[in-house]
Design a protein around this motif. Structure first.
Motif, PDB file in Angstrom:
ATOM      1  N   ALA A   1      42.001  30.583  -1.451  1.00 50.91           N
ATOM      2  CA  ALA A   1      41.679  31.844  -0.781  1.00 50.91           C
ATOM      3  C   ALA A   1      41.466  31.589   0.713  1.00 50.91           C
ATOM      4  N   PRO A   2      41.732  32.576   1.564  1.00 49.71           N
ATOM      5  CA  PRO A   2      41.481  32.390   3.003  1.00 49.71           C
ATOM      6  C   PRO A   2      39.992  32.169   3.269  1.00 49.71           C
ATOM      7  N   ARG A   3      39.702  31.482   4.342  1.00 50.86           N
ATOM      8  CA  ARG A   3      38.304  31.257   4.719  1.00 50.86           C
ATOM      9  C   ARG A   3      37.638  32.571   5.110  1.00 50.86           C
ATOM     10  N   ILE A   4      36.370  32.675   4.804  1.00 48.89           N
ATOM     11  CA  ILE A   4      35.604  33.846   5.221  1.00 48.89           C
ATOM     12  C   ILE A   4      35.404  33.767   6.734  1.00 48.89           C
ATOM     13  N   PRO A   5      35.646  34.848   7.479  1.00 47.20           N
ATOM     14  CA  PRO A   5      35.432  34.809   8.938  1.00 47.20           C
ATOM     15  C   PRO A   5      34.030  34.317   9.283  1.00 47.20           C
ATOM     16  N   THR A   6      33.942  33.524  10.332  1.00 46.45           N
ATOM     17  CA  THR A   6      32.679  32.856  10.678  1.00 46.45           C
ATOM     18  C   THR A   6      31.543  33.846  10.907  1.00 46.45           C
ATOM     19  N   VAL A   7      31.814  34.916  11.644  1.00 47.04           N
ATOM     20  CA  VAL A   7      30.759  35.904  11.934  1.00 47.04           C
ATOM     21  C   VAL A   7      30.255  36.538  10.647  1.00 47.04           C
ATOM     22  N   ARG A   8      31.181  36.906   9.765  1.00 48.52           N
ATOM     23  CA  ARG A   8      30.783  37.530   8.494  1.00 48.52           C
ATOM     24  C   ARG A   8      30.029  36.536   7.628  1.00 48.52           C
ATOM     25  N   ALA A   9      30.447  35.276   7.614  1.00 47.45           N
ATOM     26  CA  ALA A   9      29.786  34.269   6.789  1.00 47.45           C
ATOM     27  C   ALA A   9      28.357  34.013   7.273  1.00 47.45           C
ATOM     28  N   LYS A  10      28.159  33.912   8.585  1.00 47.91           N
ATOM     29  CA  LYS A  10      26.806  33.672   9.114  1.00 47.91           C
ATOM     30  C   LYS A  10      25.868  34.823   8.772  1.00 47.91           C
ATOM     31  N   ARG A  11      26.385  36.041   8.888  1.00 41.61           N
ATOM     32  CA  ARG A  11      25.561  37.206   8.543  1.00 41.61           C
ATOM     33  C   ARG A  11      25.210  37.184   7.064  1.00 41.61           C
ATOM     34  N   ALA A  12      26.163  36.817   6.215  1.00 39.85           N
ATOM     35  CA  ALA A  12      25.906  36.764   4.778  1.00 39.85           C
ATOM     36  C   ALA A  12      24.873  35.693   4.438  1.00 39.85           C
ATOM     37  N   ILE A  13      24.945  34.550   5.090  1.00 48.31           N
ATOM     38  CA  ILE A  13      23.985  33.474   4.827  1.00 48.31           C
ATOM     39  C   ILE A  13      22.562  33.917   5.145  1.00 48.31           C
ATOM     40  N   GLN A  14      22.380  34.613   6.257  1.00 46.05           N
ATOM     41  CA  GLN A  14      21.046  35.108   6.621  1.00 46.05           C
ATOM     42  C   GLN A  14      20.520  36.104   5.593  1.00 46.05           C
ATOM     43  N   ILE A  15      21.386  37.036   5.183  1.00 47.84           N
ATOM     44  CA  ILE A  15      20.950  38.057   4.222  1.00 47.84           C
ATOM     45  C   ILE A  15      20.649  37.423   2.863  1.00 47.84           C
ATOM     46  N   LEU A  16      21.489  36.495   2.435  1.00 47.78           N
ATOM     47  CA  LEU A  16      21.284  35.850   1.139  1.00 47.78           C
ATOM     48  C   LEU A  16      19.990  35.049   1.118  1.00 47.78           C
ATOM     49  N   GLU A  17      19.690  34.363   2.205  1.00 49.32           N
ATOM     50  CA  GLU A  17      18.465  33.565   2.237  1.00 49.32           C
ATOM     51  C   GLU A  17      17.220  34.459   2.228  1.00 49.32           C
ATOM     52  N   MET A  18      17.268  35.559   2.968  1.00 50.22           N
ATOM     53  CA  MET A  18      16.130  36.487   2.954  1.00 50.22           C
ATOM     54  C   MET A  18      15.949  37.114   1.579  1.00 50.22           C
ATOM     55  N   ALA A  19      17.062  37.490   0.928  1.00 49.10           N
ATOM     56  CA  ALA A  19      16.967  38.070  -0.413  1.00 49.10           C
ATOM     57  C   ALA A  19      16.464  37.043  -1.417  1.00 49.10           C
ATOM     58  N   ALA A  20      16.837  35.786  -1.243  1.00 48.38           N
ATOM     59  CA  ALA A  20      16.375  34.739  -2.155  1.00 48.38           C
ATOM     60  C   ALA A  20      14.873  34.518  -2.017  1.00 48.38           C
ATOM     61  N   ILE A  21      14.386  34.486  -0.787  1.00 48.96           N
ATOM     62  CA  ILE A  21      12.945  34.295  -0.563  1.00 48.96           C
ATOM     63  C   ILE A  21      12.144  35.446  -1.160  1.00 48.96           C
ATOM     64  N   ALA A  22      12.698  36.677  -1.037  1.00 44.53           N
ATOM     65  CA  ALA A  22      12.031  37.853  -1.594  1.00 44.53           C
ATOM     66  C   ALA A  22      12.314  38.030  -3.079  1.00 44.53           C
ATOM     67  N   ASN A  23      13.139  37.137  -3.641  1.00 46.91           N
ATOM     68  CA  ASN A  23      13.541  37.232  -5.050  1.00 46.91           C
ATOM     69  C   ASN A  23      14.151  38.599  -5.366  1.00 46.91           C
ATOM     70  N   ASP A  24      14.962  39.091  -4.423  1.00 42.75           N
ATOM     71  CA  ASP A  24      15.629  40.380  -4.571  1.00 42.75           C
ATOM     72  C   ASP A  24      17.006  40.135  -5.190  1.00 42.75           C
ATOM     73  N   VAL A  25      17.070  40.178  -6.509  1.00 40.20           N
ATOM     74  CA  VAL A  25      18.307  39.846  -7.221  1.00 40.20           C
ATOM     75  C   VAL A  25      19.399  40.868  -6.931  1.00 40.20           C
ATOM     76  N   GLU A  26      19.025  42.129  -6.858  1.00 46.06           N
ATOM     77  CA  GLU A  26      20.025  43.182  -6.668  1.00 46.06           C
ATOM     78  C   GLU A  26      20.742  43.042  -5.333  1.00 46.06           C
ATOM     79  N   ASN A  27      19.972  42.915  -4.244  1.00 42.73           N
ATOM     80  CA  ASN A  27      20.590  42.785  -2.933  1.00 42.73           C
ATOM     81  C   ASN A  27      21.312  41.446  -2.774  1.00 42.73           C
ATOM     82  N   PHE A  28      20.777  40.415  -3.377  1.00 43.23           N
ATOM     83  CA  PHE A  28      21.442  39.106  -3.320  1.00 43.23           C
ATOM     84  C   PHE A  28      22.820  39.194  -3.976  1.00 43.23           C
ATOM     85  N   THR A  29      22.881  39.808  -5.148  1.00 41.96           N
ATOM     86  CA  THR A  29      24.152  39.935  -5.866  1.00 41.96           C
ATOM     87  C   THR A  29      25.136  40.800  -5.092  1.00 41.96           C
ATOM     88  N   TYR A  30      24.637  41.904  -4.529  1.00 42.32           N
ATOM     89  CA  TYR A  30      25.524  42.793  -3.773  1.00 42.32           C
ATOM     90  C   TYR A  30      26.107  42.092  -2.547  1.00 42.32           C
TER      91      TYR A  30
END
Length: 324
Positions: free
Chosen positions: A164-193
């Motif tokens: 598969a093509p690489r995820i664009p860098t800007v989009r990937a960095k934004r996703a990493i930040q959101i995923l880490e915040m959702a993980a700390i908050a144990n927000d399964v729904e937003n993490f999955t989305y």
């Protein structure tokens, strides 16, 4: 002796002996499909497969050889002699095997000779993944245990399957930040989305990755986003308490993540996307067939009128309205 592992083999061999009929490519594909369907094999079954496959590999076309190579490269129980025959492992100890053979292009007089780049060589060796093959890789991975998954991921980097093509860098960095915040908050729904949205995966596959108890699927998703190792470890500790509370589990997944190549992760990402297409096709084909059956039943049950239009004699009347 071959009936238990390869039903119908004798019939195919009989057909192959007929003049002008070459079923060797079909035979090798059938043998490979039957072999990879079982998680383990007896010594006799393995011996049969080695004897037949190593003989047929040299007798088939390049397309068949590439398709078989892609399936056997990710199958954990592929015999070593077959891997050697396909060029997936070294025939001599200490000898390194290239990921793909160099594709030589015919020289052109109009333009000077140029050495192909690594990207061009890899693209030339890539083979588009069919939805059925993607579904097989998807199912094989999620059925495998931890050891088999590690071997599958290692072999994915050596397959000719298209990543598969690489995820664009800007989009990937934004996703990493959101995923880490959702993980700390144990927000399964937003993490999955966010995981599904950033990797362009349907919610069903994203939920399967998040719910995977082993954690390898989550490691693949994180590597596809080029997530730094410390961020991935923090997600394991906060978002996966069943893993985070086990030192051995965290160490195992961290080591797997550090060794996981980008190409292996992106090939698996392509398989996840392709498996969705296979499920969608099967769903709509089933719906279409059901609609056709319903229309056929409706047509068969429809009652015909007792008198067809135009079958009754016309009654003529006079100008004064009386019958003649």
């Amino acid at each position: 002796m071959t009936k238990s592992l390869f039903p119908g083999f004798d019939g195919l061999m009989s057909l192959s002996r007929r003049e002008g009929v070459d079923v060797r490519p079909t035979l090798l594909r059938v043998l490979t499909d039957l072999y990879v369907q079982a998680p383990t094999h007896s010594d006799d079954e393995q011996r049969q497969f080695i004897e037949l496959a190593t003989r047929l590999i040299d007798q088939v076309d390049d397309a068949t050889r590439a398709a078989v190579k892609a399936k056997l490269a990710i199958y954990p129980q592929t015999p070593v002699p077959v891997l050697q025959k396909l060029g997936l492992v070294a025939t001599q100890e200490g000898r390194r095997v290239p990921l793909a053979r160099e594709i030589r292009s015919s020289p052109q007089a109009a333009s000077p000779a140029r050495t192909p780049t690594d990207a061009e060589l890899r693209m030339a060796a890539n083979m588009a993944m069919q939805p059925k093959e993607a579904a097989e890789i998807h199912d094989m991975f999620f059925r495998a245990d931890a050891t088999q998954r590690a071997l599958v991921l290692h072999n994915l980097g050596q397959t000719p399957l298209k990543a598969a093509p690489r995820i664009p860098t800007v989009r990937a960095k934004r996703a990493i930040q959101i995923l880490e915040m959702a993980a700390i908050a144990n927000d399964v729904e937003n993490f999955t989305y966010e995981l599904g949205d950033s990797l362009i995966l349907p919610s069903r596959v994203a939920a399967q990755i998040v719910d995977d108890a082993g954690g390898e699927a989550l490691a693949i998703a994180a590597r596809a986003l080029d997530m730094p190792s410390p961020n991935f470890q923090r997600i394991l500790l906060f978002f996966k308490p069943e893993i985070g509370t086990s030192v051995d589990a965290v160490y195992r997944l961290s080591r797997l993540y550090d060794r996981l190549s980008d190409r292996s992760a992106l090939v698996m990402l392509a398989a996840w996307r392709g498996s969705t297409l296979a499920v969608t096709r099967a769903k709509y084909q089933s719906s279409l067939h059901e609609s056709e059956r319903q229309r056929a039943r409706a047509g068969a049950n429809q009652t015909r009128p007792g008198v067809q239009p135009g079958s009754a004699p016309a009654v003529r009347t006079g100008t004064d309205g009386s019958d003649r």
